[in-house]
Design a protein around this motif. Structure first.
Motif, PDB file in Angstrom:
ATOM      1  N   ILE A  74     -30.118  34.963 -20.604  1.00 39.09           N
ATOM      2  CA  ILE A  74     -29.386  35.909 -19.753  1.00 39.09           C
ATOM      3  C   ILE A  74     -27.881  35.648 -19.855  1.00 39.09           C
ATOM      4  CG2 ILE A  74     -29.057  36.759 -17.410  1.00 39.09           C
ATOM      5  CD1 ILE A  74     -31.894  35.820 -16.767  1.00 39.09           C
ATOM      6  N   ILE A  75     -27.501  34.375 -19.816  1.00 35.59           N
ATOM      7  CA  ILE A  75     -26.076  34.022 -19.902  1.00 35.59           C
ATOM      8  C   ILE A  75     -25.486  34.473 -21.230  1.00 35.59           C
ATOM      9  CG2 ILE A  75     -24.459  32.084 -20.012  1.00 35.59           C
ATOM     10  CD1 ILE A  75     -26.336  30.616 -18.049  1.00 35.59           C
ATOM     11  N   ILE A  76     -26.230  34.276 -22.311  1.00 37.18           N
ATOM     12  CA  ILE A  76     -25.745  34.680 -23.634  1.00 37.18           C
ATOM     13  C   ILE A  76     -25.530  36.187 -23.690  1.00 37.18           C
ATOM     14  CG2 ILE A  76     -26.449  34.940 -26.044  1.00 37.18           C
ATOM     15  CD1 ILE A  76     -25.337  32.194 -25.453  1.00 37.18           C
ATOM     16  N   VAL A  77     -26.460  36.952 -23.135  1.00 35.94           N
ATOM     17  CA  VAL A  77     -26.304  38.412 -23.130  1.00 35.94           C
ATOM     18  C   VAL A  77     -25.083  38.806 -22.308  1.00 35.94           C
ATOM     19  CG1 VAL A  77     -27.349  40.588 -22.416  1.00 35.94           C
ATOM     20  CG2 VAL A  77     -28.741  38.856 -23.550  1.00 35.94           C
ATOM     21  N   GLU A  78     -24.857  38.114 -21.219  1.00 37.12           N
ATOM     22  CA  GLU A  78     -23.681  38.390 -20.393  1.00 37.12           C
ATOM     23  C   GLU A  78     -22.395  38.090 -21.175  1.00 37.12           C
ATOM     24  OE1 GLU A  78     -22.505  37.769 -15.709  1.00 37.12           O
ATOM     25  OE2 GLU A  78     -23.668  36.234 -16.729  1.00 37.12           O
ATOM     26  N   LEU A  79     -22.368  36.978 -21.877  1.00 35.02           N
ATOM     27  CA  LEU A  79     -21.198  36.634 -22.708  1.00 35.02           C
ATOM     28  C   LEU A  79     -21.018  37.642 -23.836  1.00 35.02           C
ATOM     29  CD1 LEU A  79     -21.634  32.744 -22.917  1.00 35.02           C
ATOM     30  CD2 LEU A  79     -19.913  33.989 -21.616  1.00 35.02           C
ATOM     31  N   LEU A  80     -22.125  38.089 -24.393  1.00 32.33           N
ATOM     32  CA  LEU A  80     -22.067  39.090 -25.460  1.00 32.33           C
ATOM     33  C   LEU A  80     -21.450  40.386 -24.953  1.00 32.33           C
ATOM     34  CD1 LEU A  80     -22.850  39.822 -28.386  1.00 32.33           C
ATOM     35  CD2 LEU A  80     -25.063  40.567 -27.509  1.00 32.33           C
ATOM     36  N   SER A  81     -21.801  40.787 -23.748  1.00 27.38           N
ATOM     37  CA  SER A  81     -21.245  42.018 -23.184  1.00 27.38           C
ATOM     38  C   SER A  81     -19.747  41.911 -22.965  1.00 27.38           C
ATOM     39  CB  SER A  81     -21.943  42.354 -21.868  1.00 27.38           C
ATOM     40  OG  SER A  81     -21.536  41.482 -20.824  1.00 27.38           O
ATOM     41  N   GLN A  82     -19.258  40.692 -22.767  1.00 22.11           N
ATOM     42  CA  GLN A  82     -17.818  40.480 -22.602  1.00 22.11           C
ATOM     43  C   GLN A  82     -17.105  40.404 -23.948  1.00 22.11           C
ATOM     44  OE1 GLN A  82     -17.666  36.874 -20.289  1.00 22.11           O
ATOM     45  NE2 GLN A  82     -18.849  37.757 -18.604  1.00 22.11           N
ATOM     46  N   MET A  83     -17.817  39.953 -24.981  1.00 26.05           N
ATOM     47  CA  MET A  83     -17.205  39.768 -26.294  1.00 26.05           C
ATOM     48  C   MET A  83     -17.111  41.066 -27.089  1.00 26.05           C
ATOM     49  SD  MET A  83     -18.555  37.404 -29.468  1.00 26.05           S
ATOM     50  CE  MET A  83     -19.900  38.528 -29.859  1.00 26.05           C
ATOM     51  N   LEU A  84     -18.147  41.892 -27.050  1.00 21.96           N
ATOM     52  CA  LEU A  84     -18.219  43.060 -27.918  1.00 21.96           C
ATOM     53  C   LEU A  84     -17.029  44.008 -27.791  1.00 21.96           C
ATOM     54  CD1 LEU A  84     -22.017  43.958 -27.870  1.00 21.96           C
ATOM     55  CD2 LEU A  84     -20.675  43.192 -29.827  1.00 21.96           C
ATOM     56  N   PRO A  85     -16.499  44.287 -26.595  1.00 20.89           N
ATOM     57  CA  PRO A  85     -15.350  45.207 -26.522  1.00 20.89           C
ATOM     58  C   PRO A  85     -14.132  44.736 -27.301  1.00 20.89           C
ATOM     59  CG  PRO A  85     -16.341  44.940 -24.355  1.00 20.89           C
ATOM     60  CD  PRO A  85     -16.988  43.925 -25.257  1.00 20.89           C
TER      61      PRO A  85
ATOM     62  N   LYS B  73     -40.151  34.921 -10.457  1.00 22.24           N
ATOM     63  CA  LYS B  73     -39.457  34.621  -9.220  1.00 22.24           C
ATOM     64  C   LYS B  73     -38.200  33.785  -9.491  1.00 22.24           C
ATOM     65  CE  LYS B  73     -42.258  33.593  -5.962  1.00 22.24           C
ATOM     66  NZ  LYS B  73     -43.203  32.842  -5.092  1.00 22.24           N
ATOM     67  N   HIS B  74     -38.298  32.952 -10.462  1.00 24.30           N
ATOM     68  CA  HIS B  74     -37.210  32.050 -10.829  1.00 24.30           C
ATOM     69  C   HIS B  74     -35.957  32.812 -11.274  1.00 24.30           C
ATOM     70  CE1 HIS B  74     -36.242  27.873 -12.409  1.00 24.30           C
ATOM     71  NE2 HIS B  74     -35.267  28.596 -12.923  1.00 24.30           N
ATOM     72  N   TYR B  75     -36.130  33.857 -12.070  1.00 24.80           N
ATOM     73  CA  TYR B  75     -34.998  34.490 -12.736  1.00 24.80           C
ATOM     74  C   TYR B  75     -34.607  35.860 -12.184  1.00 24.80           C
ATOM     75  CZ  TYR B  75     -35.982  30.991 -16.341  1.00 24.80           C
ATOM     76  OH  TYR B  75     -36.185  29.834 -17.012  1.00 24.80           O
ATOM     77  N   LYS B  76     -35.420  36.423 -11.297  1.00 27.56           N
ATOM     78  CA  LYS B  76     -35.275  37.840 -10.985  1.00 27.56           C
ATOM     79  C   LYS B  76     -33.886  38.214 -10.476  1.00 27.56           C
ATOM     80  CE  LYS B  76     -37.501  41.714  -8.717  1.00 27.56           C
ATOM     81  NZ  LYS B  76     -38.676  42.195  -7.968  1.00 27.56           N
ATOM     82  N   GLY B  77     -33.376  37.482  -9.490  1.00 27.39           N
ATOM     83  CA  GLY B  77     -32.094  37.858  -8.894  1.00 27.39           C
ATOM     84  C   GLY B  77     -30.954  37.866  -9.885  1.00 27.39           C
ATOM     85  N   TYR B  78     -30.852  36.790 -10.660  1.00 26.02           N
ATOM     86  CA  TYR B  78     -29.755  36.696 -11.620  1.00 26.02           C
ATOM     87  C   TYR B  78     -29.910  37.750 -12.716  1.00 26.02           C
ATOM     88  CZ  TYR B  78     -26.400  34.541 -14.815  1.00 26.02           C
ATOM     89  OH  TYR B  78     -25.344  34.308 -15.646  1.00 26.02           O
ATOM     90  N   LEU B  79     -31.146  37.971 -13.155  1.00 29.62           N
ATOM     91  CA  LEU B  79     -31.398  38.970 -14.189  1.00 29.62           C
ATOM     92  C   LEU B  79     -30.967  40.361 -13.717  1.00 29.62           C
ATOM     93  CD1 LEU B  79     -32.641  39.795 -16.919  1.00 29.62           C
ATOM     94  CD2 LEU B  79     -34.829  40.049 -15.733  1.00 29.62           C
ATOM     95  N   ILE B  80     -31.314  40.727 -12.503  1.00 35.28           N
ATOM     96  CA  ILE B  80     -30.938  42.036 -11.979  1.00 35.28           C
ATOM     97  C   ILE B  80     -29.428  42.191 -11.950  1.00 35.28           C
ATOM     98  CG2 ILE B  80     -30.902  43.446  -9.875  1.00 35.28           C
ATOM     99  CD1 ILE B  80     -33.734  42.479  -9.335  1.00 35.28           C
ATOM    100  N   ARG B  81     -28.744  41.169 -11.484  1.00 34.13           N
ATOM    101  CA  ARG B  81     -27.279  41.258 -11.392  1.00 34.13           C
ATOM    102  C   ARG B  81     -26.646  41.508 -12.749  1.00 34.13           C
ATOM    103  NH1 ARG B  81     -22.701  38.338 -11.952  1.00 34.13           N
ATOM    104  NH2 ARG B  81     -23.773  36.511 -12.757  1.00 34.13           N
TER     105      ARG B  81
ATOM    106  N   ASN C 267     -34.619  45.560  -3.982  1.00 32.93           N
ATOM    107  CA  ASN C 267     -33.897  44.928  -2.883  1.00 32.93           C
ATOM    108  C   ASN C 267     -33.126  43.692  -3.311  1.00 32.93           C
ATOM    109  OD1 ASN C 267     -35.302  46.797  -1.374  1.00 32.93           O
ATOM    110  ND2 ASN C 267     -36.881  45.340  -0.754  1.00 32.93           N
ATOM    111  N   PHE C 268     -33.732  42.928  -4.181  1.00 37.16           N
ATOM    112  CA  PHE C 268     -33.141  41.648  -4.539  1.00 37.16           C
ATOM    113  C   PHE C 268     -31.761  41.794  -5.158  1.00 37.16           C
ATOM    114  CE2 PHE C 268     -37.802  40.736  -5.116  1.00 37.16           C
ATOM    115  CZ  PHE C 268     -37.923  40.102  -3.899  1.00 37.16           C
TER     116      PHE C 268
ATOM    117  N   GLU D 110     -39.618  35.362   0.352  1.00 35.24           N
ATOM    118  CA  GLU D 110     -40.185  34.701  -0.819  1.00 35.24           C
ATOM    119  C   GLU D 110     -39.100  34.340  -1.829  1.00 35.24           C
ATOM    120  OE1 GLU D 110     -43.243  33.580  -1.525  1.00 35.24           O
ATOM    121  OE2 GLU D 110     -43.659  34.043   0.573  1.00 35.24           O
ATOM    122  N   GLU D 111     -38.150  35.242  -2.009  1.00 35.79           N
ATOM    123  CA  GLU D 111     -37.083  34.983  -2.967  1.00 35.79           C
ATOM    124  C   GLU D 111     -36.208  33.834  -2.517  1.00 35.79           C
ATOM    125  OE1 GLU D 111     -34.418  35.759  -6.291  1.00 35.79           O
ATOM    126  OE2 GLU D 111     -36.520  36.092  -5.846  1.00 35.79           O
TER     127      GLU D 111
END
Length: 926
Positions: free
Chosen positions: A546-557, A589-597, A621-622, A897-898
Motif C-alpha cells: 500500500i505504501i509503495i502504491v502511495e509513493l508511486l502516485s506521488q512520483m508519477l506526476p 481487518k488489519h489493513y482495511k482503514g489504511y487501504l481505504i484512505r 464507514n471506516f 471491531e475496527e
C-alpha cells in the motif's frame, strides 16, 4: 606495366597497392555522382544492390565496382551487369578490404560527388536526384538509413540525425553522425584537395576518412530522410565477422588524431574527438573478448600516451552484478556459482551481506578467495533497497544487473545481455525468466516470458510505444538490466526505506525516463519460488505494498503524462483491492482503514473511474472514521526573530496554525488565475499589496467573473487594500487579476475570517504559497503536520539560528466548543536517529509531548515517528466517534471491531490495561 593496372594511393602510413581495371565504362559525360561499391563474397545480395543503383532516376552517374578478391561468384555477376549497362566500371584487387577498394575506386572516378555503397546494402529510388537538389554549395550531405533484418526480412528500425544547423561551424562535430561512409555523399573536390584516403584496415577503415572530411569543411547539410537500407544479421559482411579487431580501432583514432594535428585543428575539436573516441570505443568493446590487460597491451603499441590514458580510463567491467543477501546460507552458493561461471569474464560481482546472522558471510568470504572479481559489503541490516543503493555507489560496470540471492542465471546470460545492450546503446534491457522450486522443478510464467508483448513488436522502443500493454510488463528488478550511466544521469535510486515491493518504484521511474529499451526473450533468469519469499507472503507484507502504491502516485506526476498516470493508478488501485479481497478476515481487518484512505485519495486526486464494487468499498464507514480517530499532529517551530523551518521531505497533509482570526494563504506569484474552495461559512478577506516596496497597480479584481474593485488601486508593501466578501461552506471561487507590477509579481493574502476552524483550500494555482506551509507569529515560523500514517518520516531544514520546538499531540476535535480527547499512542520518536522515548507515550491535544533543542542555520533534522492505535473501550467509542465525525448513521459494532483490532502488536495487552487505568485515575481526579 600493363595499361590496365593502376597504382592505388592509400592513407598516409599505408603502402600503395595495385588494382586492375577489367571493364571500363563507356560514358561520354562528366557524371554527377560516382557510386563506388567494394565487393567481397556478396553474390547473394549483389544483384539487389546493383539493381537499386542502375534504376535510379538520375542517369548521369557512374558505377565503380571493386572486387576485393572474392572467392564466390561475385566477380561474374559484376561482369554480367557491366555487359548490360555501359556506366559500370569493374576493378579487381587482392583481398585488401573495403578501405583500399574504395581508394581504388576513387583513382578512376570522375564524378562531382562520391557515394560509397556497400554491396550487401541497397539504395532507395531516386536517392541521387533528391540528394542533388539539396547539394548546392555543399561539400557533404549526411542522411539517415533504414535497418533491415536479413533473418526476418523486415525493416526493424532507422537512424535519426540531430537538428543541427551548419550556418556556423559546431564544435561537437564528430557526434552528429556515425563514422560509416555510406550515409554520406562527398564533394570530390574536397577529397582531392586534401588528398583524403581510407585506411587499409580490415574494419573501422572509414572512421578517420569520414571525420577528417567533416572537420575540413563547414559546408555540410543534414537530411533526416532515409535513403540507404542497411542489412544486418547476415553472416557475410565484415562487421558481422569483425571478431577482436580492437587494433583497427586504435589505428583509426590515432590516424584521426594525427590528421587533425597536421591540419592544426585538433584543439578546436578536442572535446568532440574525445566524445567520439568514447562512443566508438564502447561499441568496439562489445565485439571484443579480450581481457582488459590484453586490450591495454595492444593499445600501448599503437596509440600515443594521451589517447592510451583516455582509453584506459574507459575500461571498466561490462556488467556489475549486485547480489544482496540476508540469511541466505541455503541458497547463496547456487547463485554465486552461476555468476562465477559466466562465459564472459569481464564482470564484477558485488555482494552485500545485509546483517545476516547465519553463515552467509562465511560463504561469501570463501567465494571471494576463489574469485577476485567478488567484492563484499558487510553492513547492519538495512533492507534490500538501501543495500542495493550501497552496492550501486561502488559499481563500475557499463550495465547493472540485480540478482536475488536465492535465484540463479544461465551461464550465457551476461554474454547475451552485454551483446544486445551494448551494441544498441540501451538504457534498459528486459530479459526472460523461469520459475523453479526447491525440488528444481522448472515452470514457465507468462508474466516473466513476455507473452503479453507482441512477437513482432519493435526491437528498440520507449514507454510511449507500450501503451496497450504497459501494465503487463514484468515489474522486476532482476529481470531488467540497467545502463549505469543512464541511472546516474537521471538520479534514479532505490527508495531509501526498509520496505518490500520496492522494485515497482525503481522500475517504473526507469521505464518512463528511458529512451532506448529492448527485450531479450531468451529465458536466462531463474526465480526460486518458496514459502519464505515475499511474493508468497503477501498478506504479511501488504502494508508495504500500500505504501509503495502511495509513493508511486506521488512520483508519477513528475515523470509522465496524465494519460499514463491514470493507466497505472487505475491498475494499481484494482490490484490492491483484488489482493485485499483474497485475504482472510484477520488480515482484512488489519489493513482495511489504511487501504481505504490511500485508494480514496488516489481516486479523488486523479478522478479515476472505478467499478461500482470498489466505489462502495471506499465509501465504507471506516474510511471516514479512520482518518479522524487515527490522526496525529506534529507542530514544528523555530523560535527566534524571523527564524523559519523548511520541510524538505513533505508528508501527507500540512495545515496552518490556528489563530482567532483566520486560516489562509499568503500568495506570491505572477499568474492571473487562482481557484480555491472555502471550507466553512465565514467572510473572505482578500488583502492586496506587493513586496519590497515595488508598486503594483490592480486595474480589476474579478471574483467569480464580477469585478470587486470600484476603481483601480495602487499598493506596495507598506500599503494594502482589504476586500471582504461573505462565503458559504464548500463554495468554489475563481479569482482573476488584471494588474501591472514593476517586478511582474504580486502579493495577496486570502483568508476566511470567522472561526479558528475555517480554512481555504487551493485547487489550482501557479505561484509560490507561503501559507499554509508556514505559520508565523512573534515567536518564530514553523509548520503543522497532520497525518494518519502509523509511520511518519520527514526532514526539516533550519532557516536562522534558534531553538527548534517539536510538539507531538493528538488532533484537536471539538463538540460545542468542548474538546474531545482523541488519543495517540507513540511507540517511538527518533530525532536524527536518537530515540527520545523510554516507554510508549500516550498523548492528546491538551497533553502534548514537547521536545526542544538549539539549532543552527541550514541544519538538517530528521524525524522518524512510529505510532500505534490507542484501544478505546466501548463507552469511549460510542461517545467519541459520533462527536468527531458528526454522523449518527454508523454501524457501531463495525467501528468497535475496527478500533479493538491493534495493528501494532509489538506491545502487550498489559500495557493497554495500565494506560486505561491511568486514564481512569486522571478523569476521576478531574
Amino acid at each position: 606495366m600493363n595499361i590496365n593496372n593502376i597504382i592505388v594511393k592509400n592513407a598516409e602510413g599505408d603502402p600503395d597497392t595495385k588494382a586492375t581495371i577489367l571493364i571500363k565504362n563507356k560514358i561520354d559525360y562528366t557524371p554527377k555522382v560516382s557510386v563506388i561499391i567494394p565487393v567481397y563474397n556478396t553474390e547473394k545480395y549483389l544483384g539487389e544492390c546493383l539493381d537499386s543503383v542502375i534504376n535510379q532516376s538520375l542517369k548521369e552517374i557512374e558505377i565503380i565496382c571493386v572486387d576485393d578478391g572474392s572467392t564466390d561468384n561475385s566477380l561474374e555477376i559484376l561482369k554480367e551487369y557491366a555487359a548490360k549497362d555501359n556506366r559500370i566500371t569493374v576493378l579487381t584487387q587482392e583481398n585488401l578490404y573495403a578501405g583500399v577498394a574504395r581508394n581504388a575506386g576513387m583513382m578512376v572516378a570522375s564524378g562531382e560527388y562520391y557515394h560509397f555503397l556497400d554491396s550487401d546494402d541497397w539504395v532507395k529510388c531516386n536517392i541521387y536526384e533528391q540528394l542533388l537538389t539539396n547539394i548546392f554549395e555543399t561539400d557533404i550531405v549526411i542522411f539517415a538509413n533504414d535497418i533491415y533484418d536479413d533473418i526476418t526480412k523486415k525493416i526493424i528500425g532507422r537512424t535519426y540525425l540531430p537538428n543541427y544547423s551548419f550556418d556556423k561551424k559546431i564544435k561537437n562535430i564528430f557526434n552528429i553522425t556515425n563514422p560509416n561512409a555510406w550515409t554520406k555523399i562527398f564533394n570530390s573536390q574536397l577529397i582531392n584537395k586534401y588528398k583524403i584516403y581510407f585506411q587499409a584496415l580490415q574494419v573501422v577503415n572509414d572512421l578517420a576518412f569520414t571525420y577528417i572530411c567533416i572537420a575540413l569543411t563547414n559546408k555540410i547539410k543534414l537530411l533526416n530522410n532515409s535513403y540507404v537500407i542497411y542489412r544486418t544479421n547476415q553472416c557475410s559482411n565484415l562487421t558481422a565477422n569483425r571478431g577482436d579487431k580492437i587494433e583497427c580501432f586504435a589505428r583509426a583514432i590515432q590516424f584521426l588524431y594525427d590528421s587533425l594535428c597536421k591540419h592544426n585543428i585538433y584543439n578546436k575539436y578536442n572535446q568532440s574527438f574525445l566524445d567520439r573516441v568514447n562512443s566508438s570505443f564502447i561499441y568496439e568493446l562489445s565485439y571484443c573478448n579480450d581481457s582488459y590487460e590484453v586490450i591495454k597491451a595492444k593499445l600501448k603499441f599503437i596509440v600515443n600516451d594521451k589517447i592510451y590514458n583516455f582509453l584506459s580510463s574507459l575500461l571498466r567491467p561490462k556488467i556489475s552484478i549486485i547480489i544482496c543477501v540476508y540469511n541466505g546460507e541455503d541458497y547463496i552458493e547456487q547463485c554465486l556459482k552461476s555468476v562465477i561461471g559466466q562465459t564472459i569474464r569481464d564482470i564484477e560481482i558485488i555482494c552485500v551481506n545485509d546483517g545476516s546472522c547465519d553463515s552467509t558471510l562465511s560463504i561469501l568470504e570463501k567465494y571471494s578467495c576463489i574469485d577476485n572479481r567478488i567484492t563484499i559489503i558487510n553492513q547492519t541490516n538495512q533492507g534490500l533497497s538501501i543495500s542495493r543503493n550501497n552496492a550501486f555507489l561502488v559499481a563500475k560496470g557499463f550495465y547493472i544487473q540485480y540478482i536475488d540471492a536465492d535465484d540463479y542465471i544461465d551461464s550465457f546470460a551476461c554474454e547475451k545481455i552485454f551483446t544486445k545492450a551494448f551494441r544498441n546503446k540501451l538504457d534498459m534491457l528486459m530479459i526472460g525468466g523461469m520459475n523453479f522450486d526447491n525440488n528444481n522443478n522448472i515452470s514457465c510464467n507468462d508474466y516473466y516470458s513476455f507473452r503479453y508483448i507482441p512477437n513482432d513488436f519493435k526491437d528498440i522502443f520507449n514507454y510511449k510505444d507500450c501503451r496497450e500493454f504497459i501494465t503487463k510488463i514484468a515489474v522486476s528488478s532482476c529481470l531488467t538490466i540497467y545502463n549505469r550511466d543512464f541511472l546516474v544521469k537521471n538520479k534514479i535510486l532505490w527508495v531509501n526505506k526498509k520496505i518490500c515491493f520496492e522494485d515497482n518504484l525503481f522500475f517504473i521511474e526507469s521505464l518512463f525516463k528511458a529512451k532506448k529499451i529492448s527485450i531479450l526473450r531468451d529465458k536466462i533468469y531463474f526465480r526460486r519460488v518458496h514459502d519464505d519469499s515475499i511474493t508468497q507472503n503477501l498478506e504479511k507484507k501488504f502494508l508495504d505494498k500500500i505504501i509503495i502504491v502511495e509513493l508511486l502516485s506521488q512520483m508519477l506526476p513528475r515523470i509522465t503524462s496524465d494519460e499514463f498516470i491514470n493507466i497505472y493508478m487505475l491498475f494499481y488501485v484494482n490490484i490492491l483491492y483484488a489482493n485485499y479481497k483474497s485475504f482472510n478476515a484477520q488480515y482484512k481487518k488489519h489493513y482495511k482503514g489504511y487501504l481505504i484512505r490511500v485508494i480514496a485519495k488516489i481516486i479523488n486526486t486523479y478522478k479515476l473511474q472505478v467499478s461500482r464494487e470498489l466505489e462502495l468499498f471506499i465509501k465504507d464507514n471506516f474510511g471516514i472514521y479512520y482518518q479522524e480517530i487515527n490522526s496525529a499532529r506534529f507542530d514544528i517551530k523555530n523560535f527566534g526573530f524571523h527564524n523559519q523551518i523548511e520541510l524538505i521531505e513533505e508528508v501527507d497533509l500540512i495545515l496552518p496554525i490556528s489563530t482567532n482570526k483566520s486560516n489562509g494563504y499568503n500568495i506570491i506569484g505572477n499568474c492571473n488565475k487562482i481557484i480555491f474552495k472555502n471550507k466553512g461559512i465565514g467572510y473572505l478577506i482578500i488583502e492586496l499589496f506587493n513586496i519590497d516596496n515595488i508598486e503594483v497597480i490592480y486595474n480589476k479584481v474579478y471574483l467569480n467573473g464580477k469585478n470587486i474593485l470600484k476603481n483601480p488601486i495602487k499598493v506596495n508593501a507598506n500599503s494594502s487594500v482589504k476586500i471582504k466578501q461573505f462565503l458559504l461552506k464548500e463554495e468554489i471561487l475563481f479569482l482573476n487579476l488584471d494588474y501591472y507590477s514593476g517586478n511582474g509579481k504580486f502579493n495577496i493574502k486570502i483568508r476566511n475570517y470567522r472561526t479558528a476552524t475555517n480554512r481555504i483550500e487551493l485547487l489550482e494555482h501557479s505561484f509560490k504559497s507561503t501559507n499554509p506551509i508556514w505559520f508565523t507569529n512573534q515567536d518564530g515560523i514553523g509548520s503543522v503536520v497532520i497525518d494518519n500514517n502509523l509511520k511518519t518520516n520527514f526532514k526539516i531544514k533550519i532557516v536562522g539560528d534558534g531553538i527548534l520546538m517539536l510538539k507531538f499531540l493528538g488532533i484537536d476535535k471539538r463538540l460545542n466548543d468542548i474538546r474531545v480527547p482523541v488519543y495517540v499512542l507513540y511507540n517511538s520518536i527518533k530525532i536524527n536517529g536518537t530515540e527520545l522515548l523510554q516507554n510508549p507515550l500516550l498523548s492528546w491535544h491538551d497533553d502534548a509531548y514537547i521536545y526542544k533543542i538549539s539549532v543552527k542555520d541550514k541544519q538538517i533534522i530528521s524525524v522518524d515517528i512510529d505510532r500505534g492505535h490507542y484501544l478505546y473501550d466501548i463507552k469511549d467509542i460510542c461517545k467519541i466517534v459520533p462527536n468527531i465525525t458528526h454522523a449518527d448513521f454508523y454501524d457501531f459494532n463495525l467501528v468497535i471491531e475496527e478500533l479493538k483490532f491493534n495493528i501494532k502488536k509489538n506491545y502487550s495487552y498489559y500495557w493497554f490495561l495500565i494506560m486505561k487505568l491511568i486514564k481512569f485515575i486522571f478523569r476521576s481526579k478531574k
